[in-house]
Design a protein around this motif. Sequence first.
Motif, PDB file in Angstrom:
ATOM      1  N   ARG A  23       0.794  -1.232   0.000  1.00 23.47           N
ATOM      2  CA  ARG A  23       0.000   0.000   0.000  1.00 23.47           C
ATOM      3  C   ARG A  23       0.825   1.280   0.000  1.00 23.47           C
ATOM      4  NH1 ARG A  23      -5.469  -0.360   1.472  1.00 23.47           N
ATOM      5  NH2 ARG A  23      -5.204   1.651   2.477  1.00 23.47           N
ATOM      6  N   PHE A  24       2.063   1.230   0.442  1.00 25.22           N
ATOM      7  CA  PHE A  24       2.910   2.424   0.458  1.00 25.22           C
ATOM      8  C   PHE A  24       4.300   2.048  -0.025  1.00 25.22           C
ATOM      9  CE2 PHE A  24       5.994   5.288   2.273  1.00 25.22           C
ATOM     10  CZ  PHE A  24       5.440   6.527   2.038  1.00 25.22           C
ATOM     11  N   VAL A  25       4.788   2.749  -1.021  1.00 25.00           N
ATOM     12  CA  VAL A  25       6.116   2.500  -1.566  1.00 25.00           C
ATOM     13  C   VAL A  25       6.819   3.845  -1.709  1.00 25.00           C
ATOM     14  CG1 VAL A  25       7.436   1.597  -3.517  1.00 25.00           C
ATOM     15  CG2 VAL A  25       5.286   0.496  -2.867  1.00 25.00           C
ATOM     16  N   GLN A  26       8.050   3.917  -1.240  1.00 26.74           N
ATOM     17  CA  GLN A  26       8.853   5.124  -1.408  1.00 26.74           C
ATOM     18  C   GLN A  26      10.003   4.812  -2.353  1.00 26.74           C
ATOM     19  OE1 GLN A  26      10.605   6.677   2.170  1.00 26.74           O
ATOM     20  NE2 GLN A  26      11.470   8.438   1.129  1.00 26.74           N
ATOM     21  N   ILE A  27      10.191   5.668  -3.345  1.00 26.12           N
ATOM     22  CA  ILE A  27      11.316   5.548  -4.273  1.00 26.12           C
ATOM     23  C   ILE A  27      12.219   6.736  -4.022  1.00 26.12           C
ATOM     24  CG2 ILE A  27      12.039   5.331  -6.667  1.00 26.12           C
ATOM     25  CD1 ILE A  27       9.114   4.600  -7.347  1.00 26.12           C
ATOM     26  N   TRP A  28      13.483   6.475  -3.794  1.00 23.61           N
ATOM     27  CA  TRP A  28      14.429   7.521  -3.428  1.00 23.61           C
ATOM     28  C   TRP A  28      15.402   7.749  -4.562  1.00 23.61           C
ATOM     29  CZ3 TRP A  28      14.299  10.118   1.186  1.00 23.61           C
ATOM     30  CH2 TRP A  28      15.388  10.929   1.485  1.00 23.61           C
ATOM     31  N   SER A  29      15.660   8.989  -4.872  1.00 23.06           N
ATOM     32  CA  SER A  29      16.634   9.350  -5.903  1.00 23.06           C
ATOM     33  C   SER A  29      17.765  10.152  -5.282  1.00 23.06           C
ATOM     34  CB  SER A  29      15.958  10.206  -6.985  1.00 23.06           C
ATOM     35  OG  SER A  29      16.926  10.779  -7.845  1.00 23.06           O
ATOM     36  N   GLY A  30      18.983   9.800  -5.626  1.00 17.26           N
ATOM     37  CA  GLY A  30      20.128  10.605  -5.217  1.00 17.26           C
ATOM     38  C   GLY A  30      20.572  10.404  -3.788  1.00 17.26           C
ATOM     39  N   ASN A  31      20.639   9.177  -3.336  1.00 15.85           N
ATOM     40  CA  ASN A  31      21.026   8.934  -1.948  1.00 15.85           C
ATOM     41  C   ASN A  31      22.421   8.332  -1.829  1.00 15.85           C
ATOM     42  OD1 ASN A  31      20.068   6.600  -3.173  1.00 15.85           O
ATOM     43  ND2 ASN A  31      19.375   5.701  -1.264  1.00 15.85           N
ATOM     44  N   ASP A  32      23.317   8.692  -2.711  1.00 17.04           N
ATOM     45  CA  ASP A  32      24.665   8.137  -2.726  1.00 17.04           C
ATOM     46  C   ASP A  32      25.659   9.268  -2.451  1.00 17.04           C
ATOM     47  OD1 ASP A  32      27.137   7.075  -3.321  1.00 17.04           O
ATOM     48  OD2 ASP A  32      26.543   6.227  -5.231  1.00 17.04           O
ATOM     49  N   ASN A  33      26.416   9.162  -1.382  1.00 17.55           N
ATOM     50  CA  ASN A  33      27.378  10.202  -1.021  1.00 17.55           C
ATOM     51  C   ASN A  33      28.817   9.842  -1.381  1.00 17.55           C
ATOM     52  OD1 ASN A  33      25.861  12.360   0.093  1.00 17.55           O
ATOM     53  ND2 ASN A  33      25.373  11.040   1.813  1.00 17.55           N
ATOM     54  N   SER A  34      28.992   8.863  -2.244  1.00 18.75           N
ATOM     55  CA  SER A  34      30.347   8.511  -2.651  1.00 18.75           C
ATOM     56  C   SER A  34      30.862   9.534  -3.657  1.00 18.75           C
ATOM     57  CB  SER A  34      30.361   7.103  -3.249  1.00 18.75           C
ATOM     58  OG  SER A  34      29.543   7.063  -4.403  1.00 18.75           O
ATOM     59  N   PHE A  35      31.953   9.239  -4.318  1.00 17.70           N
ATOM     60  CA  PHE A  35      32.459  10.152  -5.342  1.00 17.70           C
ATOM     61  C   PHE A  35      32.411   9.470  -6.683  1.00 17.70           C
ATOM     62  CE2 PHE A  35      35.500  12.216  -8.039  1.00 17.70           C
ATOM     63  CZ  PHE A  35      35.163  13.535  -7.839  1.00 17.70           C
ATOM     64  N   PRO A  36      31.888  10.091  -7.748  1.00 17.76           N
ATOM     65  CA  PRO A  36      31.355  11.441  -7.662  1.00 17.76           C
ATOM     66  C   PRO A  36      30.043  11.451  -6.893  1.00 17.76           C
ATOM     67  CG  PRO A  36      30.944  10.527  -9.827  1.00 17.76           C
ATOM     68  CD  PRO A  36      31.784   9.522  -9.086  1.00 17.76           C
ATOM     69  N   ARG A  37      29.769  12.558  -6.264  1.00 18.33           N
ATOM     70  CA  ARG A  37      28.574  12.686  -5.438  1.00 18.33           C
ATOM     71  C   ARG A  37      27.341  12.488  -6.300  1.00 18.33           C
ATOM     72  NH1 ARG A  37      26.682  17.133  -1.180  1.00 18.33           N
ATOM     73  NH2 ARG A  37      28.816  16.979  -0.530  1.00 18.33           N
ATOM     74  N   ARG A  38      26.487  11.584  -5.886  1.00 19.27           N
ATOM     75  CA  ARG A  38      25.246  11.311  -6.613  1.00 19.27           C
ATOM     76  C   ARG A  38      24.063  11.589  -5.695  1.00 19.27           C
ATOM     77  NH1 ARG A  38      28.700   7.347  -9.090  1.00 19.27           N
ATOM     78  NH2 ARG A  38      28.358   7.363 -11.320  1.00 19.27           N
ATOM     79  N   ASN A  39      23.955  12.827  -5.253  1.00 18.27           N
ATOM     80  CA  ASN A  39      22.796  13.172  -4.452  1.00 18.27           C
ATOM     81  C   ASN A  39      22.395  14.609  -4.731  1.00 18.27           C
ATOM     82  OD1 ASN A  39      23.744  15.072  -2.403  1.00 18.27           O
ATOM     83  ND2 ASN A  39      24.896  13.364  -1.554  1.00 18.27           N
ATOM     84  N   TRP A  40      21.197  14.950  -4.302  1.00 20.89           N
ATOM     85  CA  TRP A  40      20.621  16.252  -4.626  1.00 20.89           C
ATOM     86  C   TRP A  40      21.142  17.364  -3.723  1.00 20.89           C
ATOM     87  CZ3 TRP A  40      18.104  16.796  -9.037  1.00 20.89           C
ATOM     88  CH2 TRP A  40      17.560  15.650  -9.625  1.00 20.89           C
TER      89      TRP A  40
END
Length: 158
Positions: A65-82
Amino acid sequence: MSSPRACSCRARGARLKAESAYVLKHYGLDAGPQAWPTEINADEEAFYFSQKCLAARRLLERGVRFVQIWSGNDNSFPRRNWDSHEDVKRDHGPLALGMARGAAAFIADLKQRGLLEETLILWTTGVWAHAVLAGRQGRDHNPYVFTNWLCGGGSRAA
């Protein structure tokens, strides 16, 4: 040594085989897992985000009933987050293109399967985030900005 991202990629790759060629192409997953360039790029971001969207669709099909999709949650290099303050074009461009491909495929897929009318999709940013540049290339925070859009779930344009 393989990165955690590469290991999860192989595990997810096996599950991709259960989908039709049409679905894989629609989500941009038809090339399968591969070695990616070291710099952040739109194709890789689309591949990883689309996998999350496809997994979400499968969960919804199974009654979750509830699904969360997360984008940009990677703090490695190169930085892949918002939360990038260093270089908006380098970091946000590929993230935005990758998220857009996956989100568009997810919405179209739900609609085609008759699930969009019963599924409310809420897309939202983190508070304070906006594209006003801080310095030459980074971005700053703004307490008056919070971006949202929604679709599905019987919602209608006013």
